[in-house]
Design an enzyme around this catalytic site. Sequence first.
Site, PDB file in Angstrom:
ATOM      1  N   GLN A   1       3.290  59.178  91.101  1.00 12.21           N
ATOM      2  CA  GLN A   1       4.070  58.564  91.790  1.00 12.21           C
ATOM      3  C   GLN A   1       3.766  56.965  91.875  1.00 12.21           C
ATOM      4  O   GLN A   1       4.517  56.101  92.606  1.00 12.21           O
ATOM      5  CB  GLN A   1       3.939  59.226  93.376  1.00 12.21           C
ATOM      6  CG  GLN A   1       4.343  60.602  93.391  1.00 12.21           C
ATOM      7  CD  GLN A   1       4.113  61.071  94.646  1.00 12.21           C
ATOM      8  OE1 GLN A   1       3.457  62.435  94.790  1.00 12.21           O
ATOM      9  NE2 GLN A   1       4.466  60.393  95.763  1.00 12.21           N
TER      10      GLN A   1
ATOM     11  N   ARG B   1       4.909  65.222 101.938  1.00 12.05           N
ATOM     12  CA  ARG B   1       6.143  64.485 102.212  1.00 12.05           C
ATOM     13  C   ARG B   1       5.955  63.856 103.696  1.00 12.05           C
ATOM     14  O   ARG B   1       6.770  64.257 104.724  1.00 12.05           O
ATOM     15  CB  ARG B   1       7.176  65.393 102.376  1.00 12.05           C
ATOM     16  CG  ARG B   1       8.626  64.838 102.438  1.00 12.05           C
ATOM     17  CD  ARG B   1       9.902  65.796 102.097  1.00 12.05           C
ATOM     18  NE  ARG B   1      11.065  65.246 102.089  1.00 12.05           N
ATOM     19  CZ  ARG B   1      11.958  65.680 101.426  1.00 12.05           C
ATOM     20  NH1 ARG B   1      12.003  66.718 100.609  1.00 12.05           N
ATOM     21  NH2 ARG B   1      13.225  65.076 101.250  1.00 12.05           N
ATOM     22  N   CYS B   2       4.875  63.297 103.944  1.00 17.07           N
ATOM     23  CA  CYS B   2       4.859  62.495 105.220  1.00 17.07           C
ATOM     24  C   CYS B   2       4.056  61.439 104.949  1.00 17.07           C
ATOM     25  O   CYS B   2       3.441  61.299 104.093  1.00 17.07           O
ATOM     26  CB  CYS B   2       4.478  63.344 106.520  1.00 17.07           C
ATOM     27  SG  CYS B   2       2.500  63.495 106.246  1.00 17.07           S
TER      28      CYS B   2
ATOM     29  N   GLU C   1      10.717  61.215 104.734  1.00 17.71           N
ATOM     30  CA  GLU C   1       9.906  62.064 105.442  1.00 17.71           C
ATOM     31  C   GLU C   1       9.840  62.369 106.806  1.00 17.71           C
ATOM     32  O   GLU C   1       9.485  63.232 107.306  1.00 17.71           O
ATOM     33  CB  GLU C   1       8.479  61.414 105.198  1.00 17.71           C
ATOM     34  CG  GLU C   1       8.303  61.278 103.817  1.00 17.71           C
ATOM     35  CD  GLU C   1       7.168  60.167 103.543  1.00 17.71           C
ATOM     36  OE1 GLU C   1       6.322  60.334 102.406  1.00 17.71           O
ATOM     37  OE2 GLU C   1       6.823  59.415 104.340  1.00 17.71           O
TER      38      GLU C   1
END
Lengths: 166, 788
Positions: free
Chosen positions: B223, B373-374, B743
């Site tokens: 990423q 995802r946060c 998110e």
Amino acid sequence: MHEIKFKVNGVEQTASVEPRLLLVHLIRENLSMTGTHIGCDTTSCGACTVLIDGKSAKACTILAVQANGKDITTVEGLATAEGLHPIQEGFKEAHALQCGFCTPGMMLRAVELLEKNPNPTEEEIRWGISGNLCRCTGYNNIVTAIQYAGAKMRGAELPSTEPEFV
Amino acid sequence: MIKCKTSKAIGGMGHSVKRKEDARFIQGKGNYVDDVKLPGMLYMDIVRSPYAYAKIKNIDASKALEIPGVVAVVTGKDLEKYNLHWMPTLMSDTQMVLPTDTVMYQAQEVAAVIATSRYIARDGKEAVMVDYEPMTPLMDAHKALDADAPLMRPDKEGQTNNHIWHWEVGDKEATDKVFADADVVVKEHMYIPRIHVASIETCGCVANYNKVENHLTMYMTTQAPHAIRTVIALVAGHVGLTEEKIRVISPDIGGGFGGKVPVYPGYVIAIAVSFLTGAPIKWIEDRSENLQADSFARDYHIDVEMAGTKDGKIQATRFKVLADHGYTDASANPSKFPTGLFSIGTGSYDYGTAFMEADAVYTNKPPGGVAYRCSFRVTEAVHAIERITDIFAKEVNKDPAQLRFENFIKKEDFPWKSPTGWEYDSGDYEAGLKKAMDAVEYDKLRIEQAEKRKKGKLMGIGISTFTEVVGAGPSKDFDILGIKMFDSAEIRVHPTGKAIARFGTKSQGQGHETTYAQIVAEELGIPYEHVQIEEGDTDTAPYGLGTYASRSTPTAGAAAAVAARKLRDKAKKIAAYLLEVSEEDLEWEPGKFFVKGAPDKAKTIQEIVFAAYTNHPPGMEAGFEATHYYDPPNLTFPSGAYICVVDIDNETFEIKVRRFVAIDDCGNIINPMIVQGQVHGGLTQGIAPAMYEELIYDEQGNILNGTFMDYLVPTAVESPSWETGHTITPSPHHPIGAKGVGESPTVGAPPAIANAIVDALSVYGVTHMDIPITPYKIWKKLKEMGKI
Ligand code: FES
Ligand code: FES
């Protein structure tokens, strides 16, 4: 080594394979068709789904030798000279994909689902794709995409794919 | 409806244009890392430890090496010769690439087998014989600091116990005083369990070292390609692999969610082997390896307390966290924030006093501490505050919605200083909750619930009104390994008016090829279809810190807007020259400059760009390109109001999420279709930890659910049909007023679901349950309480 003969997306193929070779590797590595993906090692995710004689199957759990004499459809075989398959159009229109990794398997599963049930309810769709995991989309839009493709294939009015906000 | 400044054909902000990247994905033409095939490529498989804690007495590779096609077996001792057996983590801790004497968690990499095919590499892996001497592992974080706990990191100088770091924020004394004097104090212990992002694509790479050129091309699932290139240079610089000799390519990524930020040993081994053999090395982990060894998320034990008045005014909160990082701190947090942005945990409520502290410990679990995802530990904090707020509401006998309305920070009080030091940029919490309540018909639901209760039926309504913090971040506070957390955009417009733009971020499904093009379209009036977006190749893209923590729109999206505005300034000069007027006489509408009062006298952006190459004003630099490195002045603070309705079977305790309404506020919206898709996906990754997912270990350190057979990623059947909506409160400091959204739903959904379930079970006197809440856990709890 075993000699096998089979069709992929309408094209005759032959291959000489080890008995343990998985169908998904035959497709991805021997034939270099990389649209079929691998997401697990326990037959759980459906990323590897292809059609074998029209029936959806997880290619990670089938041996290449079992494909002998069979007719296989992968994602690369969905579109025709006339254009995209309705399921491909539905996925794009309804924003039913994000990373795209589950998408080929999900679409092929949906093709068989619609073949058997051209006008499925939301519940039937949800159960129908429950062998395919998607980590990105939350499934709402996949349901819409399959309804869209179903409507298109039946020649019915297309459902709205605009985002609906409460 | 969202008002758009540009036409549909231009497709700027607010248009739900279809995604440009979809064409390749729906036709099987994506290019993921396992699709990369290079001539002469060898395959790597990894031997992993069956034990959580053991001495390695011997590794016998002879049988493996006898297998035709097995090229090499690499161990820690081999890497030690080149000093490549250890690597730094993103948190400046250290991690073994391959062990030389001890394994520290189950599934840890022990040796690598290199072979001419995937299958032979697997055969080789089975044939490597490792002799272990198992030891009793440390699996309970609460025991990590006991005097008799085994020392996890004797390799670290000065490390005499298993404590990693202590962190605190807020005013302890003032907080203690408010608590001592308060009418009402509620407290709860919450465990936010270890979970795994489980993107459907696992991790992997193809490392291709070219001996002649002394150059490495690394295709990998990352990423953050630029940061990774720097890390590789730091690890391998001493063997001559310096940063200009390294090219990291992050091809299409099959989902990231935080799990593809860290550097895993597999990548480094592949590089080392390619370096030593000169052959391209492919390593693709399988799902079980991915779940068992890659970075986990969460694993926070939180004691949370809230103090307030009898009539329901929140006065203070206190948080104490024990963080289990496994064998090394391999989190992906900004350097100065060992608990990430946990201090957002004071929530959406107007009170001035809070104190938070956290201690992290080593155990024999796999390393990590990444997001799921946060953004950096926000989910843990939000869960604690939203749960304790409900517990407080119950204690003072108030409806949880009413209590929230009475405590919200008011819209006119922004920017608002939180007691832990944040400056919330903007928000309208009241409007969000009102909208959610209207959509779900809250009052009617409460009436229905009362009636159901009379009939002995279990129904619950749960609310979460959360504030997120994303877009890291301002360089004065935010860096990873010292590199400031700016991000970048470079826009180049060709003579015919079509553009290419490159970014330091990397989409993993977020749709950057579309949304970034829309930002450029908005600012320059060039149709989005004619703006090509590229990311993920460190040789061509400008440097940036990557995509995670919902930072792409807040940072790189802002960079795109600012770079485009630089170009618009240049365009204005060229237009003035071409139209023979002064710049002040010109006005902009998307796609052209025209003379004020004479709209026919105009130059389109395409004409202007053409002139930049063919007829530019004397003294001006030719060409039409701009780059911007955007350093955000503040973080952005998206928010949301979520309401969940559950029905629970009173015999089987099966939980059915009947409705879930999510009203998000992510500021200005670039593409409503994509935002809605992000929210759907995030909500599903919210229900997952709330009801299904947890990585479970036994006392011996065995993972009990390390495959997709038993780690329950929700299918379409478990996921409800999500209902979504928006309020729009632009970020005042962001160039396009956007805040980031990927998110928020993962952060906001779990407490809404937990609150709904606890609300349903409140008839039994239940006040709290740890997630994931399952039918079995409910049955067990009620049994323990003597209710059934
Ligand atoms: S790869 Fe997961 S089911 Fe085939
Ligand atoms: S779109 Fe990413 S897994 Fe489905």
